[in-house]
Design a protein around this motif. Structure first.
Motif, PDB file in Angstrom:
ATOM      1  N   GLU A  97      46.079  42.227  43.343  1.00 59.14           N
ATOM      2  CA  GLU A  97      45.538  43.190  42.378  1.00 59.14           C
ATOM      3  C   GLU A  97      45.813  44.606  42.864  1.00 59.14           C
ATOM      4  O   GLU A  97      45.632  44.924  44.045  1.00 59.14           O
ATOM      5  CB  GLU A  97      44.031  42.971  42.236  1.00 59.14           C
ATOM      6  N   ALA A  98      46.246  45.475  41.936  1.00 57.78           N
ATOM      7  CA  ALA A  98      46.506  46.873  42.290  1.00 57.78           C
ATOM      8  C   ALA A  98      45.207  47.556  42.700  1.00 57.78           C
ATOM      9  O   ALA A  98      44.147  47.295  42.132  1.00 57.78           O
ATOM     10  CB  ALA A  98      47.131  47.600  41.107  1.00 57.78           C
ATOM     11  N   PRO A  99      45.243  48.460  43.677  1.00 58.91           N
ATOM     12  CA  PRO A  99      44.008  49.072  44.198  1.00 58.91           C
ATOM     13  C   PRO A  99      43.280  49.951  43.196  1.00 58.91           C
ATOM     14  O   PRO A  99      42.078  50.172  43.346  1.00 58.91           O
ATOM     15  CB  PRO A  99      44.496  49.883  45.397  1.00 58.91           C
ATOM     16  N   LEU A 100      43.951  50.456  42.162  1.00 61.10           N
ATOM     17  CA  LEU A 100      43.303  51.364  41.226  1.00 61.10           C
ATOM     18  C   LEU A 100      42.537  50.645  40.124  1.00 61.10           C
ATOM     19  O   LEU A 100      41.796  51.277  39.380  1.00 61.10           O
ATOM     20  CB  LEU A 100      44.344  52.301  40.597  1.00 61.10           C
ATOM     21  N   CYS A 101      42.717  49.326  40.003  1.00 62.63           N
ATOM     22  CA  CYS A 101      42.074  48.630  38.890  1.00 62.63           C
ATOM     23  C   CYS A 101      41.338  47.364  39.306  1.00 62.63           C
ATOM     24  O   CYS A 101      41.016  46.532  38.459  1.00 62.63           O
ATOM     25  CB  CYS A 101      43.109  48.291  37.815  1.00 62.63           C
ATOM     26  N   PHE A 102      41.086  47.187  40.619  1.00 63.12           N
ATOM     27  CA  PHE A 102      40.442  45.940  41.007  1.00 63.12           C
ATOM     28  C   PHE A 102      38.951  45.969  40.702  1.00 63.12           C
ATOM     29  O   PHE A 102      38.318  47.021  40.593  1.00 63.12           O
ATOM     30  CB  PHE A 102      40.700  45.602  42.476  1.00 63.12           C
ATOM     31  N   GLY A 103      38.388  44.772  40.544  1.00 64.03           N
ATOM     32  CA  GLY A 103      36.957  44.590  40.305  1.00 64.03           C
ATOM     33  C   GLY A 103      36.426  43.526  41.228  1.00 64.03           C
ATOM     34  O   GLY A 103      36.968  43.298  42.318  1.00 64.03           O
ATOM     35  N   PRO A 104      35.372  42.820  40.810  1.00 62.27           N
ATOM     36  CA  PRO A 104      34.761  41.808  41.679  1.00 62.27           C
ATOM     37  C   PRO A 104      35.696  40.661  42.050  1.00 62.27           C
ATOM     38  O   PRO A 104      35.426  39.946  43.017  1.00 62.27           O
ATOM     39  CB  PRO A 104      33.584  41.299  40.834  1.00 62.27           C
ATOM     40  N   ARG A 105      36.777  40.470  41.297  1.00 61.89           N
ATOM     41  CA  ARG A 105      37.627  39.332  41.603  1.00 61.89           C
ATOM     42  C   ARG A 105      38.425  39.502  42.899  1.00 61.89           C
ATOM     43  O   ARG A 105      39.096  38.573  43.331  1.00 61.89           O
ATOM     44  CB  ARG A 105      38.579  39.052  40.437  1.00 61.89           C
ATOM     45  N   VAL A 106      38.360  40.669  43.528  1.00 58.36           N
ATOM     46  CA  VAL A 106      38.982  40.834  44.855  1.00 58.36           C
ATOM     47  C   VAL A 106      37.959  40.628  45.974  1.00 58.36           C
ATOM     48  O   VAL A 106      38.296  40.773  47.146  1.00 58.36           O
ATOM     49  CB  VAL A 106      39.637  42.221  45.005  1.00 58.36           C
ATOM     50  N   ASN A 107      36.732  40.293  45.606  1.00 58.86           N
ATOM     51  CA  ASN A 107      35.680  40.084  46.611  1.00 58.86           C
ATOM     52  C   ASN A 107      35.671  38.623  47.049  1.00 58.86           C
ATOM     53  O   ASN A 107      35.702  37.708  46.213  1.00 58.86           O
ATOM     54  CB  ASN A 107      34.309  40.454  46.031  1.00 58.86           C
ATOM     55  N   TRP A 108      35.577  38.400  48.348  1.00 53.51           N
ATOM     56  CA  TRP A 108      35.579  37.049  48.907  1.00 53.51           C
ATOM     57  C   TRP A 108      34.413  36.889  49.867  1.00 53.51           C
ATOM     58  O   TRP A 108      34.077  37.810  50.609  1.00 53.51           O
ATOM     59  CB  TRP A 108      36.888  36.763  49.639  1.00 53.51           C
ATOM     60  N   LEU A 109      33.826  35.702  49.839  1.00 52.29           N
ATOM     61  CA  LEU A 109      32.729  35.369  50.753  1.00 52.29           C
ATOM     62  C   LEU A 109      33.225  34.330  51.749  1.00 52.29           C
ATOM     63  O   LEU A 109      33.500  33.183  51.380  1.00 52.29           O
ATOM     64  CB  LEU A 109      31.537  34.811  49.975  1.00 52.29           C
ATOM     65  N   PRO A 110      33.387  34.709  53.029  1.00 51.41           N
ATOM     66  CA  PRO A 110      33.805  33.725  54.038  1.00 51.41           C
ATOM     67  C   PRO A 110      32.644  32.796  54.392  1.00 51.41           C
ATOM     68  O   PRO A 110      31.539  33.259  54.673  1.00 51.41           O
ATOM     69  CB  PRO A 110      34.204  34.587  55.241  1.00 51.41           C
ATOM     70  N   LEU A 111      32.897  31.505  54.355  1.00 48.20           N
ATOM     71  CA  LEU A 111      31.889  30.509  54.703  1.00 48.20           C
ATOM     72  C   LEU A 111      32.433  29.650  55.840  1.00 48.20           C
ATOM     73  O   LEU A 111      33.510  29.063  55.717  1.00 48.20           O
ATOM     74  CB  LEU A 111      31.556  29.624  53.494  1.00 48.20           C
ATOM     75  N   ARG A 112      31.673  29.594  56.891  1.00 51.66           N
ATOM     76  CA  ARG A 112      32.117  28.813  58.053  1.00 51.66           C
ATOM     77  C   ARG A 112      32.057  27.326  57.737  1.00 51.66           C
ATOM     78  O   ARG A 112      31.090  26.839  57.146  1.00 51.66           O
ATOM     79  CB  ARG A 112      31.241  29.133  59.248  1.00 51.66           C
ATOM     80  N   ASP A 113      33.087  26.613  58.112  1.00 54.91           N
ATOM     81  CA  ASP A 113      33.141  25.161  57.961  1.00 54.91           C
ATOM     82  C   ASP A 113      33.616  24.592  59.291  1.00 54.91           C
ATOM     83  O   ASP A 113      34.810  24.480  59.538  1.00 54.91           O
ATOM     84  CB  ASP A 113      34.085  24.776  56.821  1.00 54.91           C
TER      85      ASP A 113
END
Length: 281
Positions: free
Chosen positions: A86-102
């Motif tokens: 995603e281009a940096p000028l138009c990103f939203g929540p879809r560039v957010n990631w939650l790392p979960l330990r497995d």
């Protein structure tokens, strides 16, 4: 989130031993066995999300962000939703990631509650990346990633703290409790010159300081085995092959099993000098 704490640049390696790679001239994201290319480098951005929750953004070498699409699919809706840059000028929540330990790996969950998945199989699925929730037992490992640090700010080691009250708490008790809480047990076997491991033989053990670096562990194993040029490996959960380690053992894993392999062995171990932690067995 501890997998990314203090890291400025990382590589993500899938269970298939392929790396997450960003294309330079398009939004495409793929898998590639060559982790030395610029597209395999991802800049880590940790930030505070809604309700003081911490989230992660991964910026590619080309300045765009790893993102998941809510509705668009890649292959006829067979392997989950599209992953792209995603281009940096138009990103939203879809560039957010939650790392979960497995265990000793990490899953990356997108805002749509699906996980970053490295696909395998015949083309066009091979080396593709999507977000999905595994529906078959053999694909549950496809959402696991190893994090390889490329650039890490130097941090001083944190000394363990023991809080004790009353006259019955002696200094020797404090010292022994702190030592026990700040050490892990490494169980290891040594492969022969061909890289083969005698699974019927017992494992040797050593005590290692929790939070120590992989370089420290390697030196400790060199002292214990008398070998000079070694790789430290762990078993892949998919095919039991030996895969090198390059992240330190997690401090909350009290028992770790590894295999020591001569770096010039011609057996099943990959002759890498860079190591990557794959976890318990």
């Amino acid at each position: 989130m501890e997998f990314f704490e203090g890291a400025s640049t990382v590589r993500l390696r899938s269970i298939h031993n392929t790396y997450l790679v960003a294309d330079e001239y398009s939004q495409h994201v793929r898998l590639d066995r060559d982790g030395s290319c610029g597209g395999a480098r991802w800049t880590v951005e940790i930030f505070t999300y809604i309700g003081e929750q911490r989230r992660l953004r991964l910026k590619s070498f080309y300045g765009r962000y790893l993102a998941a699409h809510r509705t668009e699919t890649t292959f006829l809706n067979l392997t989950g939703k599209k992953v792209f840059q995603e281009a940096p000028l138009c990103f939203g929540p879809r560039v957010n990631w939650l790392p979960l330990r497995d265990g000793c790996r990490v899953r990356l969950k997108c805002v749509f509650d699906q996980f970053l998945r490295a696909n395998a199989g015949p083309p066009p699925w091979r080396n593709s990346v999507t977000v999905d929730t595994p529906s078959f037992p053999y694909t549950r490992y496809w959402i696991l990633w190893d994090v390889e640090f490329l650039e890490t700010p130097a941090h001083p080691p944190v000394s363990p703290v023991h809080i004790c009250g009353g006259a019955s708490c002696s200094s020797s008790t404090v010292a022994s409790d702190a030592a026990a809480a700040s050490s892990i047990t490494i169980q290891y076997k040594v492969a022969d010159d061909a890289g083969n491991v005698d699974e019927s033989s017992g494992r040797r053990t050593l005590t290692f300081a929790a939070g120590g670096s992989i370089a420290m562990l390697k030196r400790k194993l060199q002292e214990e085995t008398g070998l000079v040029n070694i790789d430290v490996c762990s078993r892949s959960p998919t095919d039991s092959s030996l895969v090198p380690i390059n992240l330190p053992p997690p401090p909350d894993c009290p028992h770790i099993q590894v295999v020591v392999v001569k770096a010039n062995s011609n057996g099943e171990s990959h002759p890498f000098s860079v190591l990557s932690f794959l976890g318990q067995q």
